[in-house]
Design a protein around this motif. Structure first.
Motif, PDB file in Angstrom:
ATOM      1  N   LEU A  21     -68.299  28.306  11.289  1.00 20.67           N
ATOM      2  CA  LEU A  21     -69.514  29.199  10.645  1.00 20.67           C
ATOM      3  C   LEU A  21     -68.741  30.913  10.613  1.00 20.67           C
ATOM      4  O   LEU A  21     -69.193  31.538   9.468  1.00 20.67           O
ATOM      5  CB  LEU A  21     -70.578  29.348  11.733  1.00 20.67           C
ATOM      6  N   ALA A  22     -68.032  31.032  11.269  1.00 17.27           N
ATOM      7  CA  ALA A  22     -67.272  32.531  11.199  1.00 17.27           C
ATOM      8  C   ALA A  22     -66.403  32.400  10.013  1.00 17.27           C
ATOM      9  O   ALA A  22     -66.390  33.591   9.271  1.00 17.27           O
ATOM     10  CB  ALA A  22     -66.030  32.658  12.630  1.00 17.27           C
ATOM     11  N   LYS A  23     -65.588  31.385   9.629  1.00 19.97           N
ATOM     12  CA  LYS A  23     -64.927  31.199   8.322  1.00 19.97           C
ATOM     13  C   LYS A  23     -65.788  31.518   7.065  1.00 19.97           C
ATOM     14  O   LYS A  23     -65.629  31.876   6.295  1.00 19.97           O
ATOM     15  CB  LYS A  23     -64.142  30.105   8.595  1.00 19.97           C
ATOM     16  N   ARG A  24     -67.054  30.833   7.119  1.00 22.05           N
ATOM     17  CA  ARG A  24     -67.790  30.482   6.113  1.00 22.05           C
ATOM     18  C   ARG A  24     -68.632  31.818   5.812  1.00 22.05           C
ATOM     19  O   ARG A  24     -68.964  32.050   4.768  1.00 22.05           O
ATOM     20  CB  ARG A  24     -68.917  29.163   6.231  1.00 22.05           C
ATOM     21  N   PHE A  25     -68.869  32.303   6.854  1.00 19.41           N
ATOM     22  CA  PHE A  25     -70.071  33.524   6.815  1.00 19.41           C
ATOM     23  C   PHE A  25     -69.061  34.884   7.169  1.00 19.41           C
ATOM     24  O   PHE A  25     -70.017  35.961   7.697  1.00 19.41           O
ATOM     25  CB  PHE A  25     -71.566  33.049   7.513  1.00 19.41           C
ATOM     26  N   ASN A  26     -68.223  34.972   7.128  1.00 16.93           N
ATOM     27  CA  ASN A  26     -67.302  36.191   7.752  1.00 16.93           C
ATOM     28  C   ASN A  26     -68.015  36.824   9.088  1.00 16.93           C
ATOM     29  O   ASN A  26     -68.389  37.988   9.179  1.00 16.93           O
ATOM     30  CB  ASN A  26     -67.756  37.216   6.549  1.00 16.93           C
ATOM     31  N   GLY A  27     -67.888  36.048   9.962  1.00 12.84           N
ATOM     32  CA  GLY A  27     -68.004  36.191  11.131  1.00 12.84           C
ATOM     33  C   GLY A  27     -67.054  36.421  12.491  1.00 12.84           C
ATOM     34  O   GLY A  27     -66.012  36.100  12.241  1.00 12.84           O
ATOM     35  N   ALA A  82     -70.426  44.555  21.740  1.00 10.90           N
ATOM     36  CA  ALA A  82     -69.561  43.750  20.703  1.00 10.90           C
ATOM     37  C   ALA A  82     -70.466  43.453  19.505  1.00 10.90           C
ATOM     38  O   ALA A  82     -69.735  43.673  18.309  1.00 10.90           O
ATOM     39  CB  ALA A  82     -69.187  42.317  21.235  1.00 10.90           C
ATOM     40  N   ILE A  83     -71.728  43.159  19.621  1.00  7.22           N
ATOM     41  CA  ILE A  83     -72.547  43.058  18.495  1.00  7.22           C
ATOM     42  C   ILE A  83     -72.485  44.247  17.730  1.00  7.22           C
ATOM     43  O   ILE A  83     -72.475  44.156  16.357  1.00  7.22           O
ATOM     44  CB  ILE A  83     -73.965  42.741  18.917  1.00  7.22           C
ATOM     45  N   GLN A  84     -72.549  45.296  18.256  1.00 10.28           N
ATOM     46  CA  GLN A  84     -72.883  46.709  17.704  1.00 10.28           C
ATOM     47  C   GLN A  84     -71.424  46.775  16.719  1.00 10.28           C
ATOM     48  O   GLN A  84     -71.268  47.144  15.660  1.00 10.28           O
ATOM     49  CB  GLN A  84     -72.862  47.692  18.725  1.00 10.28           C
ATOM     50  N   GLU A  85     -70.223  46.645  17.624  1.00  9.84           N
ATOM     51  CA  GLU A  85     -68.977  46.585  16.836  1.00  9.84           C
ATOM     52  C   GLU A  85     -68.817  45.823  15.598  1.00  9.84           C
ATOM     53  O   GLU A  85     -68.231  46.101  14.425  1.00  9.84           O
ATOM     54  CB  GLU A  85     -67.678  46.274  17.646  1.00  9.84           C
ATOM     55  N   ILE A  86     -69.134  44.534  15.872  1.00  6.76           N
ATOM     56  CA  ILE A  86     -69.089  43.342  14.661  1.00  6.76           C
ATOM     57  C   ILE A  86     -70.113  43.912  13.747  1.00  6.76           C
ATOM     58  O   ILE A  86     -69.527  43.799  12.493  1.00  6.76           O
ATOM     59  CB  ILE A  86     -69.295  42.167  15.315  1.00  6.76           C
ATOM     60  N   THR A  87     -71.115  44.151  13.882  1.00  6.41           N
ATOM     61  CA  THR A  87     -71.941  44.473  12.664  1.00  6.41           C
ATOM     62  C   THR A  87     -71.427  45.797  11.953  1.00  6.41           C
ATOM     63  O   THR A  87     -71.638  45.738  10.745  1.00  6.41           O
ATOM     64  CB  THR A  87     -73.507  44.925  13.439  1.00  6.41           C
ATOM     65  N   GLU A  88     -70.865  46.662  12.530  1.00  3.61           N
ATOM     66  CA  GLU A  88     -70.540  47.959  12.077  1.00  3.61           C
ATOM     67  C   GLU A  88     -69.299  47.631  11.176  1.00  3.61           C
ATOM     68  O   GLU A  88     -68.996  48.310  10.183  1.00  3.61           O
ATOM     69  CB  GLU A  88     -70.200  49.097  13.163  1.00  3.61           C
ATOM     70  N   LYS A  89     -68.725  46.573  11.357  1.00  6.28           N
ATOM     71  CA  LYS A  89     -67.649  46.222  10.444  1.00  6.28           C
ATOM     72  C   LYS A  89     -67.860  45.407   9.350  1.00  6.28           C
ATOM     73  O   LYS A  89     -67.212  44.800   8.456  1.00  6.28           O
ATOM     74  CB  LYS A  89     -66.533  45.523  11.316  1.00  6.28           C
ATOM     75  N   GLY A  90     -69.358  45.315   9.218  1.00  6.28           N
ATOM     76  CA  GLY A  90     -69.909  44.583   8.096  1.00  6.28           C
ATOM     77  C   GLY A  90     -69.681  42.926   8.474  1.00  6.28           C
ATOM     78  O   GLY A  90     -69.743  42.128   7.438  1.00  6.28           O
ATOM     79  N   LYS A  91     -69.622  42.232   9.432  1.00 10.37           N
ATOM     80  CA  LYS A  91     -69.357  41.131   9.906  1.00 10.37           C
ATOM     81  C   LYS A  91     -70.619  40.678  10.599  1.00 10.37           C
ATOM     82  O   LYS A  91     -71.334  41.165  11.131  1.00 10.37           O
ATOM     83  CB  LYS A  91     -68.010  41.007  10.625  1.00 10.37           C
ATOM     84  N   LEU A  92     -70.394  39.209  10.752  1.00 12.25           N
ATOM     85  CA  LEU A  92     -71.679  38.614  11.504  1.00 12.25           C
ATOM     86  C   LEU A  92     -71.207  38.184  12.727  1.00 12.25           C
ATOM     87  O   LEU A  92     -70.609  37.569  13.201  1.00 12.25           O
ATOM     88  CB  LEU A  92     -72.034  37.507  10.618  1.00 12.25           C
ATOM     89  N   PRO A  93     -71.919  38.713  13.841  1.00  2.57           N
ATOM     90  CA  PRO A  93     -71.586  38.400  15.154  1.00  2.57           C
ATOM     91  C   PRO A  93     -72.294  36.891  15.349  1.00  2.57           C
ATOM     92  O   PRO A  93     -73.551  36.626  15.000  1.00  2.57           O
ATOM     93  CB  PRO A  93     -72.688  39.329  15.930  1.00  2.57           C
ATOM     94  N   ILE A  94     -71.438  36.213  16.112  1.00  2.00           N
ATOM     95  CA  ILE A  94     -71.810  34.821  16.565  1.00  2.00           C
ATOM     96  C   ILE A  94     -71.333  34.611  18.200  1.00  2.00           C
ATOM     97  O   ILE A  94     -70.391  34.655  18.441  1.00  2.00           O
ATOM     98  CB  ILE A  94     -70.803  33.518  15.351  1.00  2.00           C
TER      99      ILE A  94
END
Length: 305
Positions: A21-27, A82-94
């Protein structure tokens, strides 16, 4: 903020699904496992390897030494960062893991740690005296009749946690694991549950233990056996082997205990997620094609603002 959480018992393929899912949805992936935080405990915790990561960044793995403690409150703070960091990078937290309390306290506004805690020294001393006189098993039985929810999660050797649970229940009338008011949801979260038929699950757990032994589980456990009172040493897959190292059981007997406790833990994990969270369940063990359903559901959820 949108967050995916992949939950379920051990040995059902949560790690591999999270990578896909990380590969598929930029997570990027946050471990929601209470034992994978410890450095050097790789095999017994089924920690994702660098090869399995396939370049996907992982958070909250190897963040503590094996003689340090780690709590749900520690996880809650770090995982939200971590959720904040990942989201700010434009990526999806999983978030992926099987520690129910960790996942729940992350996604909902649970008050953990020092904030809002109630304490009563006299109550604590009363239960400490009871435990000294009657033993841990008697204290656990008292907890079981007072707060069965807490007794299900707290081992009878963990006197400190049992006393704390009894103290909280007497002061508040509520389980230490269940706040009085239902907390609000903090994220737009999509919960994916993985499971399979019980006989298949138990067979996979048994096979996983045998594989762990081949990979070096005994070496990890023997190191922990030198400090059996630290928090990390209480993990399933380690403490059951200590009697073998001390000459009080055979290796076969100790490994049977590992398998038994792992199966029981898987059952408790399922009970937690089924009773406490609204989860969409899939069986990728027997129906790997269901990953297409998962990807379709995630894509639809991501489009929904």
């Amino acid at each position: 903020m949108k967050v995916i959480a992949i939950v379920g018992p051990t040995a059902v393929g949560k790690t591999s699904l999270s990578i896909e899912l990380a590969k598929r949805f930029n997570g990027e992936i946050i471990s929601g496992d209470s034992m994978q935080v410890y450095r050097g405990l790789d095999i017994g915790t089924a920690k994702v390897t660098s090869e399995e990561m396939e370049g996907i960044p992982h958070y909250l793995i190897d963040v503590r030494n094996d003689d340090e403690s780690y709590s749900a409150a520690d996880f809650q703070i770090a995982a939200r960062q971590a959720i904040q960091e990942i989201t700010e990078k434009g990526k999806l937290p999983i978030v992926v893991g099987g520690t129910g309390l960790y996942i729940q306290s992350l996604l909902w506004d649970y008050k953990l740690g020092s904030e809002g805690e109630v304490e009563d020294d006299s109550l604590r001393k009363k239960y400490e005296a009871f435990a000294e006189k009657n033993g841990n098993q008697a204290l656990w039985e008292k907890l079981r009749t007072t707060d069965p929810l807490a007794a299900e999660k707290i081992h009878y050797n963990n006197r400190k946690k049992m006393i704390r649970a009894l103290e909280v229940f007497q002061l508040t009338g509520h389980s230490i694991l269940e706040p009085k008011e239902q907390p609000k949801k903090l994220y737009d979260s999509f919960l994916i549950g993985l499971n399979t038929e019980r006989t298949v699950l138990y067979q996979r757990i048994n096979q996983r233990v045998d594989l762990m032994v081949q990979q070096g589980l005994l070496e990890e456990a023997e190191k922990l056996a030198k400090t059996p009172n630290v928090q990390a040493a209480q993990g399933i897959g380690y403490k059951e082997l200590f009697p073998y190292f001390s000459g009080n059981s055979s290796l076969a007997e100790a490994l049977e205990e590992v398998k038994l406790h792992s199966r029981r833990y898987a059952k408790r994990q399922l009970t937690w997620f089924r009773n406490r969270m609204s989860v969409q369940w899939y069986d990728l063990v027997q129906h790997p094609e269901e990953i297409l359903e998962i990807e379709s559901a995630v894509a639809k959820w991501l489009k929904n603002k």
